[in-house]
Design a protein around this motif. Structure first.
Motif, PDB file in Angstrom:
ATOM      1  N   VAL A  76       0.671  -1.053  -0.040  1.00  0.00           N
ATOM      2  CA  VAL A  76      -0.064  -0.029   0.006  1.00  0.00           C
ATOM      3  C   VAL A  76       0.955   1.401  -0.053  1.00  0.00           C
ATOM      4  CG1 VAL A  76      -1.947  -1.062   1.219  1.00  0.00           C
ATOM      5  CG2 VAL A  76      -0.074   0.105   2.523  1.00  0.00           C
ATOM      6  N   ALA A  77       0.160   2.390  -0.336  1.00  0.00           N
ATOM      7  CA  ALA A  77       1.001   3.651  -0.313  1.00  0.00           C
ATOM      8  C   ALA A  77       0.003   4.835  -0.065  1.00  0.00           C
ATOM      9  CB  ALA A  77       1.689   3.918  -1.430  1.00  0.00           C
ATOM     10  N   GLY A  78       0.602   5.892   0.475  1.00  0.00           N
ATOM     11  CA  GLY A  78      -0.436   6.968   0.474  1.00  0.00           C
ATOM     12  C   GLY A  78      -0.665   7.910  -0.762  1.00  0.00           C
ATOM     13  N   GLN A 165       9.800   7.887   6.312  1.00  0.00           N
ATOM     14  CA  GLN A 165       8.733   8.618   7.175  1.00  0.00           C
ATOM     15  C   GLN A 165       7.387   8.428   6.806  1.00  0.00           C
ATOM     16  OE1 GLN A 165       9.382  12.752   5.790  1.00  0.00           O
ATOM     17  NE2 GLN A 165       8.384  13.753   7.577  1.00  0.00           N
ATOM     18  N   PHE A 166       6.586   7.987   7.762  1.00  0.00           N
ATOM     19  CA  PHE A 166       5.235   7.861   7.438  1.00  0.00           C
ATOM     20  C   PHE A 166       4.641   9.247   7.566  1.00  0.00           C
ATOM     21  CE2 PHE A 166       0.684   6.753   8.565  1.00  0.00           C
ATOM     22  CZ  PHE A 166       0.467   5.824   7.753  1.00  0.00           C
ATOM     23  N   ILE A 167       3.906   9.552   6.395  1.00  0.00           N
ATOM     24  CA  ILE A 167       3.126  11.190   6.108  1.00  0.00           C
ATOM     25  C   ILE A 167       1.969  10.933   6.813  1.00  0.00           C
ATOM     26  CG2 ILE A 167       2.810  12.864   4.573  1.00  0.00           C
ATOM     27  CD1 ILE A 167       5.988  12.026   4.490  1.00  0.00           C
ATOM     28  N   VAL A 190       3.355   8.042  -2.190  1.00  0.00           N
ATOM     29  CA  VAL A 190       4.414   7.820  -1.036  1.00  0.00           C
ATOM     30  C   VAL A 190       4.561   6.777  -0.387  1.00  0.00           C
ATOM     31  CG1 VAL A 190       3.233   9.365   0.617  1.00  0.00           C
ATOM     32  CG2 VAL A 190       5.857   9.320   0.502  1.00  0.00           C
ATOM     33  N   GLU A 191       5.783   6.207   0.126  1.00  0.00           N
ATOM     34  CA  GLU A 191       5.560   4.948   0.794  1.00  0.00           C
ATOM     35  C   GLU A 191       7.125   4.936   1.206  1.00  0.00           C
ATOM     36  OE1 GLU A 191       8.013   3.772  -1.169  1.00  0.00           O
ATOM     37  OE2 GLU A 191       7.453   2.285  -2.147  1.00  0.00           O
ATOM     38  N   MET A 192       7.579   3.888   1.934  1.00  0.00           N
ATOM     39  CA  MET A 192       8.578   3.805   2.580  1.00  0.00           C
ATOM     40  C   MET A 192       9.786   2.591   1.999  1.00  0.00           C
ATOM     41  SD  MET A 192       6.940   4.514   6.285  1.00  0.00           S
ATOM     42  CE  MET A 192       8.487   4.776   7.128  1.00  0.00           C
ATOM     43  N   SER A 215      -3.893   3.608   0.371  1.00  0.00           N
ATOM     44  CA  SER A 215      -4.580   3.138   1.573  1.00  0.00           C
ATOM     45  C   SER A 215      -5.142   4.343   2.239  1.00  0.00           C
ATOM     46  CB  SER A 215      -3.561   2.463   2.571  1.00  0.00           C
ATOM     47  OG  SER A 215      -2.525   3.136   2.604  1.00  0.00           O
ATOM     48  N   ASP A 216      -4.497   5.423   1.837  1.00  0.00           N
ATOM     49  CA  ASP A 216      -4.710   6.720   2.779  1.00  0.00           C
ATOM     50  C   ASP A 216      -4.316   8.056   1.839  1.00  0.00           C
ATOM     51  OD1 ASP A 216      -2.106   5.320   4.006  1.00  0.00           O
ATOM     52  OD2 ASP A 216      -1.776   7.747   3.595  1.00  0.00           O
ATOM     53  N   ALA A 218      -2.059  10.302   2.753  1.00  0.00           N
ATOM     54  CA  ALA A 218      -0.854  10.817   3.200  1.00  0.00           C
ATOM     55  C   ALA A 218      -1.270  12.258   3.791  1.00  0.00           C
ATOM     56  CB  ALA A 218       0.047  11.059   2.205  1.00  0.00           C
ATOM     57  N   PHE A 226      -5.044   4.196   7.007  1.00  0.00           N
ATOM     58  CA  PHE A 226      -3.773   2.996   6.760  1.00  0.00           C
ATOM     59  C   PHE A 226      -4.382   1.796   7.312  1.00  0.00           C
ATOM     60  CE2 PHE A 226      -0.002   1.150   8.211  1.00  0.00           C
ATOM     61  CZ  PHE A 226       0.464   0.743   6.820  1.00  0.00           C
TER      62      PHE A 226
HETATM   63  N1  ADE Z   1       2.378   3.864   3.124  1.00  0.00           N
HETATM   64  C1  ADE Z   1       0.939   3.963   3.326  1.00  0.00           C
HETATM   65  N2  ADE Z   1       0.575   5.070   3.590  1.00  0.00           N
HETATM   66  C2  ADE Z   1       1.679   5.875   3.703  1.00  0.00           C
HETATM   67  C3  ADE Z   1       2.082   7.218   4.137  1.00  0.00           C
HETATM   68  N3  ADE Z   1       1.124   8.104   4.618  1.00  0.00           N
HETATM   69  N4  ADE Z   1       3.287   7.695   4.512  1.00  0.00           N
HETATM   70  C4  ADE Z   1       4.098   6.715   4.015  1.00  0.00           C
HETATM   71  N5  ADE Z   1       4.098   5.531   3.917  1.00  0.00           N
HETATM   72  C5  ADE Z   1       2.792   5.228   3.552  1.00  0.00           C
END
Ligand code: ADE
Length: 248
Positions: A76-78, A165-167, A190-192, A215-216, A218, A226
Motif C-alpha cells: 500500500v501507499a499514501g 517517514q510515514f506521512i 508516497v511509501e517507505m 490506503s490513505d 498521506a 492506513f
Molecule cells: N504507506 C501507506 N501510507 C503511507 C503514508 N501516509 N506515508 C508513508 N508511507 C505510507
C-alpha cells in the motif's frame, strides 16, 4: 525463473502466502522467506518490514540467497497525486527517495554514484502489472467490500516517492509534492521502501516492478485510514493483481 514477491507487512501479502503450493519456510537474516509455487511458477515470498534499509537488505537476500531473477513489490501507499484516491492502484514507473538530500555536495534527491535521482522500473514487468492492476480495479466493485462501496477506482502509472517517514499531515505531503514538482517530478504516491528496492535491483541488474494500492491520502487522517485499509483489503488486491499477472 524464480520470482520474488516482496511486501513490507504481513497484511499486504497473507492471501498470497496461503495460496502458496509446496510451501517451505526458511529463516535467513532475521526474516522468514516462503519458498514454493504460485500458479505453477517458482516464487519466494518475503516481508521486508518497514523502511528503506530493511527493504534493501531483504532485496539483497532475495537475490543472493534465494536466486530471485525478477522482483515484484506489492503493498500500500499514501496517495499524493490530486486524482489518486483511496482504493486506486498505482503501478510505479520510477522511484526516488524524497528524503535524500546531500546538498551542496550533490543535487537534491541525487543518490551519489548513480546517473539520476529517479530509478526506472522494468518496462515490460511494469506494463504487465499495469494490465493486472486495471483488471483488478475493474472487478473490485464486485467484491462487496464496504470500504470500496461507491468508489470509482482507477489504476495509475507514474513516479512513487519513498522515504523513511510515514506521512500523516497534508502540509508535509504538499511540501514534498511541491518541492518535487519544481524539479519536474510528479509523484503519484508516497511509501517507505520502493526506491531502496529499485536501487538494490539496479545494482544487481535484476528486473523490478511495483504495485501499490492507495490506503490513505498521506494527510491528517492517514494514521486512521492506513490500518483500516491494510487490515480490510490490501491482501485481496495483492492476490488479485499477482494472480492475474502470473497467469498472463
Ligand atoms: N504507506 C501507506 N501510507 C503511507 C503514508 N501516509 N506515508 C508513508 N508511507 C505510507
Amino acid at each position: 525463473m524464480t520470482t520474488a514477491i516482496l511486501s513490507a507487512l504481513a497484511q499486504e501479502q497473507q492471501g498470497l502466502a496461503h495460496a502458496l503450493d509446496q510451501r517451505q519456510t526458511i529463516t535467513h537474516a532475521g526474516r522468514q522467506f516462503e519458498v514454493g509455487a504460485l500458479h505453477g511458477q517458482p516464487v519466494v515470498l518475503a516481508l521486508s518490514g518497514i523502511g528503506k534499509v530493511a527493504a534493501a537488505t531483504t532485496t539483497a537476500a532475495l537475490i543472493e540467497r534465494f536466486g530471485a531473477q525478477r522482483l515484484v513489490f506489492t503493498g500500500v501507499a499514501g496517495g499524493m497525486g490530486a486524482d489518486v484516491h483511496v482504493g486506486d492502484v498505482v503501478v510505479a514507473k520510477q522511484f526516488l527517495q524524497h528524503d535524500m538530500d546531500a546538498r551542496p555536495l550533490f543535487a537534491r534527491w541525487q543518490v551519489p554514484g548513480y546517473a539520476t535521482p529517479a530509478f526506472d522500473c522494468d518496462p515490460s514487468l511494469t506494463r504487465d502489472l499495469l494490465q493486472a492492476a486495471q483488471d483488478c480495479v475493474a472487478t473490485a466493485g464486485s467484491w462487496q467490500e464496504p470500504m470500496l462501496a461507491g468508489l470509482q477506482l482507477r489504476a495509475h502509472c507514474g513516479l512513487i516517492a519513498s522515504g523513511d517517514q510515514f506521512i500523516v499531515s497534508a502540509q508535509t505531503s504538499h511540501l514534498i509534492c511541491q518541492d518535487l514538482q519544481t524539479a519536474g517530478y510528479q509523484p503519484l504516491a508516497v511509501e517507505m521502501e520502493g526506491a531502496a528496492i529499485a536501487q538494490t535491483c539496479a545494482d544487481y541488474a535484476v528486473p523490478f516492478a511495483a504495485v501499490r494500492t492507495i490506503s490513505d491520502r498521506a494527510d491528517d487522517n492517514a494514521h486512521v485510514d492506513f490500518p483500516a485499509f491494510v487490515n480490510a483489503v490490501a491482501s485481496r488486491y495483492a492476490q488479485h493483481i499477482i494472480a492475474h499477472w502470473l497467469q498472463h
